[in-house]
Enzyme design. Structure first.
Site, PDB file in Angstrom:
ATOM      1  N   ASN A  70       0.854  -1.183   0.000  1.00 54.90           N
ATOM      2  CA  ASN A  70       0.000   0.000   0.000  1.00 54.90           C
ATOM      3  C   ASN A  70       0.891   1.234   0.000  1.00 54.90           C
ATOM      4  O   ASN A  70       1.981   1.213   0.592  1.00 54.90           O
ATOM      5  CB  ASN A  70      -0.882  -0.031   1.259  1.00 54.90           C
ATOM      6  CG  ASN A  70      -1.997   0.981   1.210  1.00 54.90           C
ATOM      7  OD1 ASN A  70      -1.788   2.162   1.407  1.00 54.90           O
ATOM      8  ND2 ASN A  70      -3.198   0.513   0.927  1.00 54.90           N
ATOM      9  N   ALA A  71       0.418   2.314  -0.641  1.00 54.41           N
ATOM     10  CA  ALA A  71       1.185   3.557  -0.649  1.00 54.41           C
ATOM     11  C   ALA A  71       1.439   4.055   0.772  1.00 54.41           C
ATOM     12  O   ALA A  71       2.460   4.698   1.039  1.00 54.41           O
ATOM     13  CB  ALA A  71       0.446   4.616  -1.469  1.00 54.41           C
ATOM     14  N   CYS A 108       1.111  -9.212   4.434  1.00 56.79           N
ATOM     15  CA  CYS A 108       1.996 -10.296   4.000  1.00 56.79           C
ATOM     16  C   CYS A 108       1.225 -11.428   3.327  1.00 56.79           C
ATOM     17  O   CYS A 108       0.019 -11.601   3.547  1.00 56.79           O
ATOM     18  CB  CYS A 108       2.747 -10.866   5.198  1.00 56.79           C
ATOM     19  SG  CYS A 108       4.008  -9.769   5.880  1.00 56.79           S
ATOM     20  N   GLU A 157       1.398 -14.542   4.020  1.00 56.61           N
ATOM     21  CA  GLU A 157       0.875 -15.477   5.026  1.00 56.61           C
ATOM     22  C   GLU A 157      -0.480 -15.009   5.555  1.00 56.61           C
ATOM     23  O   GLU A 157      -1.384 -15.819   5.791  1.00 56.61           O
ATOM     24  CB  GLU A 157       1.858 -15.604   6.191  1.00 56.61           C
ATOM     25  CG  GLU A 157       3.198 -16.206   5.817  1.00 56.61           C
ATOM     26  CD  GLU A 157       4.230 -15.158   5.400  1.00 56.61           C
ATOM     27  OE1 GLU A 157       3.861 -14.142   4.791  1.00 56.61           O
ATOM     28  OE2 GLU A 157       5.419 -15.387   5.691  1.00 56.61           O
TER      29      GLU A 157
END
Ligand code: THU
Length: 141
Positions: free
Chosen positions: A49-50, A57, A59
């Protein structure tokens, strides 16, 4: 222990998810695939994300897919990243795994060429705090 066919299926699922990774900032694509005790496989990729800390992640994505699919236990997970170093789960993801996996759950760390190393979750997160600790407290504060 997980059998070779399951390892192959986890690797294929992680590689497919990794190909969809959204990692324009780090340029470090990760895929993860987990298997439940019932044999269901769920995969995820990292989504950045910016606003950097908001990224998630691979996971975490695989765990979300498992829960959304009705699963609640992780028998093994395979994490696939690039580069020469081992792409082991970050600290936060070790704790996320702990919620749904036993200390003897298998964590396979892979590169594009295949599995590089196998750990147990207990090796990666020793003396961990999990749901059983709260259970043992019996609701006490
Ligand atoms: N990343 C994962 O998705 N899983 C890991 O096990 C290690 C790191 C991601 C987070 C971030 O998008 C990028 O890899 C670089 O840290």
């Amino acid at each position: 222990m997980i059998d070779d066919a399951t390892v192959d299926a986890l690797f294929a699922a992680a590689a497919a998810a990794r190909a969809q990774a959204y990692a324009p900032y780090s340029r470090f694509a990760v895929g993860a695939a987990l298997v439940t005790p019932e044999g269901a496989i769920h995969a995820g990729c990292n989504v950045e994300n910016a606003a950097y800390p908001v990224g998630s992640c691979a996971e975490a994505g695989a765990i979300s897919a498992m829960v959304a699919g009705g699963g609640h236990r992780i028998a093994a997970i395979l994490v696939l990243g690039g580069g020469d170093a081992l792409c082991t789960p970050c600290g936060a993801c070790r704790q996320r795994l702990r919620e749904f996996a036993a200390e003897n759950a298998t964590v396979l760390v892979a590169g594009p060429e295949g599995v590089r190393r196998s750990f147990t979750l207990g090796e990666l997160l020793p003396a961990s705090f999990g749901p059983d600790v709260l259970d043992a407290a019996g609701g006490a504060r």
